[in-house]
Scaffold this motif. Structure first.
Motif, mmCIF file in Angstrom:
data_model
loop_
_atom_site.group_PDB
_atom_site.id
_atom_site.type_symbol
_atom_site.label_atom_id
_atom_site.label_comp_id
_atom_site.label_asym_id
_atom_site.label_seq_id
_atom_site.Cartn_x
_atom_site.Cartn_y
_atom_site.Cartn_z
ATOM 1 N N THR A 225 2.810 -2.935 0.712
ATOM 2 C CA THR A 225 2.052 -3.713 1.699
ATOM 3 C C THR A 225 1.119 -2.803 2.496
ATOM 4 O O THR A 225 -0.077 -3.096 2.655
ATOM 5 C CB THR A 225 3.002 -4.446 2.662
ATOM 6 N N SER B 46 -2.940 -10.398 6.170
ATOM 7 C CA SER B 46 -1.518 -10.065 6.348
ATOM 8 C C SER B 46 -0.696 -11.077 5.555
ATOM 9 O O SER B 46 -1.194 -12.158 5.207
ATOM 10 C CB SER B 46 -1.134 -10.122 7.826
ATOM 11 N N PRO B 47 0.563 -10.756 5.247
ATOM 12 C CA PRO B 47 1.384 -11.684 4.459
ATOM 13 C C PRO B 47 1.500 -13.060 5.100
ATOM 14 O O PRO B 47 1.528 -14.079 4.403
ATOM 15 C CB PRO B 47 2.741 -10.983 4.406
ATOM 16 N N VAL C 290 3.161 -8.778 -2.145
ATOM 17 C CA VAL C 290 3.323 -8.846 -0.696
ATOM 18 C C VAL C 290 3.601 -10.273 -0.227
ATOM 19 O O VAL C 290 4.480 -10.510 0.593
ATOM 20 C CB VAL C 290 2.069 -8.282 0.007
ATOM 21 N N MET C 291 2.842 -11.221 -0.767
ATOM 22 C CA MET C 291 3.014 -12.613 -0.347
ATOM 23 C C MET C 291 4.077 -13.344 -1.148
ATOM 24 O O MET C 291 4.521 -14.432 -0.762
ATOM 25 C CB MET C 291 1.683 -13.364 -0.454
ATOM 26 N N TYR D 46 -1.569 -7.845 -4.379
ATOM 27 C CA TYR D 46 -1.218 -8.142 -2.986
ATOM 28 C C TYR D 46 -0.597 -9.530 -2.871
ATOM 29 O O TYR D 46 0.455 -9.715 -2.235
ATOM 30 C CB TYR D 46 -2.470 -8.051 -2.103
#
Length: 499
Positions: free
Chosen positions: A462, A351-352, A294-295, A290
């Motif tokens: 995501t 969340s990102p 995602v980040m 993640y």
């Protein structure tokens, strides 16, 4: 029967045990951080969860057998065998040239780890008194956290500057040192008697757990949930598990003495270990992906988010070991359960835009919860049984943790694959994309797809990873509910009940 090994050199034995547990503990986080690089190199994203679940499956399948063998033949030979197999598996895993071979060698590692984890804890229970045990088990439990502190960061360093193979090869010197220490300094005396090993029960347990594991991993992806293979595997599980229970009631020396599970404290402890095992693998397996995917953070930063869990764990374990004689089991277990809920909330809202610090705080609270519950329950279990059952009782608790890890890796991996596949289909990209297309995101091979396709894959990952953390939160809630049923007993009451 073995004595309490008073002739053993306790500091040197404890150091060797800690090395073995360190080796086993660091395996989880250091591999997790390296997994994006491993998948990018070897391919096979759809087999992602098998790298974890294959290792955990073999650990879970063998852990109860080793626990029983340690009660029958002594801790030392079983421990030496397990460490040796683990070292061999680590050597081979680093030489893997495909995802299939890596999974095979992870199976070998798992066979060795099945001995290391429960026997190390049992040996400490043997060589220390009840009064000493709380503090020492607190330290030993914290080894899982302390070892993992350097695991994520070290995994990131290996990936960035050396090669992912070193996440496996670093176990070799640790294992060899532990073997030398246990061989030279741990001594035990055993009565030489003939034993009737429960091979039939072991085989039935193997078939039952293997079949349900395959259901979790392949259900909804390779096979539909109502397909013939899934139905047959579920039936195989039900039949084998039922026969296993019957076998254990008849066996002269059952691999899993059912009487141990009838103790309310052990039943609750083992149930909590199952659910927290799912939480633990949910973080260690999927959080690095993640943070990196995602980040868009590097592997070292992804490792940091797991490191915070590893900081919370030893802190909580040490504090619990010191307070348990004064506060008792239940209050400390409840505090640990609340910490799991708090950590689960952080991941539910992840969340990102919140960044890796948010994920790191959530990991810290999860680490607090894991450290407290692990220490509370292992101490309570070892104080509630005598020497002849200590190995199998400890192994039963470790088994449920591994089952939680195994089921969690399979279940959460299945959720990830299913959610990603559903997203791809909903976007009308099923004709040219699949779950394995995520390999491109992990390896950064952007030339294979257009920027729009890469963006689509990243969006799908995501959503899929967020779904995984919804499941993690649900298991945190279940864990707290189970913890609330922990019996209100003191150490003195457990000792009186045991004797």
């Amino acid at each position: 029967m073995a004595n309490k090994t008073r002739t053993s050199k306790r500091p040197l034995v404890l150091s060797s045990i800690i090395l073995a547990m360190f080796m086993s503990a660091i395996e989880g986080t250091i591999v997790s951080t390296a997994m994006p690089s491993i998948v990018g190199d070897l391919g096979g994203f759809s087999l992602y969860s098998w790298v974890f679940s294959g290792y955990l499956l073999m650990t879970a399948l063998t852990i109860l057998i080793y626990g029983k063998l340690a009660d029958l033949f002594g801790r030392k030979p079983v421990m030496i065998f397990g460490i040796s197999i683990f070292v061999i598996g680590s050597l081979l895993a680093g030489l893997s040239s495909s995802m299939t071979l890596l999974i095979l060698f992870r199976f070998i590692q798992g066979i060795g780890a099945g001995a290391v984890q429960p026997i190390a804890t049992t040996m400490v229970g043997d060589i220390y008194t009840v009064q000493e045990r709380s503090k020492i088990q607190g330290y030993l439990s914290s080894v899982w956290g302390i070892s993992a502190i350097i695991g994520p960061a070290l995994g990131g360093v290996f990936v960035q500057y050396l090669n992912w193979a070193w996440v496996f090869w670093m176990n070799i010197p640790l294992g060899l040192l532990s073997l030398i220490g246990i061989s030279l300094f741990f001594h035990e005396n055993l009565e030489k008697t003939t034993h009737d090993i429960d091979y039939k029960g072991s085989a039935l347990l193997f078939l039952a757990i293997s079949s349900i594991m395959i259901v979790f991993i392949e259900g909804g992806t390779a096979w539909g949930w109502t397909s013939l293979p899934i139905i047959l595997l579920i039936l195989l599980f039900l039949v084998c598990f039922s026969l296993f229970i019957i076998q254990e009631t008849k066996a002269e020396e059952p691999i899993v003495p059912l009487a141990v599970w009838k103790k309310p404290l052990i039943a609750i402890a083992n149930s909590v270990n199952l659910t927290t095992g799912v939480i633990m693998i949910g973080l260690s397996s999927f959080l690095p992906a993640y943070v990196q995917i995602v980040m868009g953070e590097p592997a070292v930063v992804a490792g940091f988010t797991l490191t915070t869990m590893s900081i919370g764990w030893p802190i909580a374990s040490t504090i619990t070991g010191r307070l348990i004689l004064r506060m008792g089991y239940r209050p400390l277990a409840v505090i640990g359960g609340v910490s799991l809920i708090i950590g689960g909330c952080f991941f539910l809202l992840l969340s990102p835009s919140k960044g890796p610090v948010w994920a790191g705080i959530g990991s810290f609270f999860i680490g607090i919860g894991m450290g407290m519950t692990t220490t509370v329950y292992i101490i309570s279990i070892q104080n509630s049984v005598d020497w002849k059952l200590r190995g199998v009782a400890t192994a039963s608790n470790m088994f449920m943790r591994q089952m939680g890890n195994s089921v969690g890796a399979a279940l959460l991996g299945g959720i990830l694959n299913k959610r990603l596949n559903t997203f791809i289909e909903s976007e009308g990209a099923g004709s040219h994309l699949s779950v394995n297309s995520a390999n491109a995101v992990l390896s950064g091979q952007k030339s294979h797809f257009s920027s729009r396709t890469m963006s689509l894959l990243r969006e799908g990952l995501t959503l899929a990873l967020h779904t995984v953390y919804i499941a993690v939160f649900i298991f945190a809630v279940i864990s707290l509910i189970l913890i609330l049923f922990t019996p209100k007993q003191s150490i003195a009451e457990l000792d009186n009940e045991n004797h």
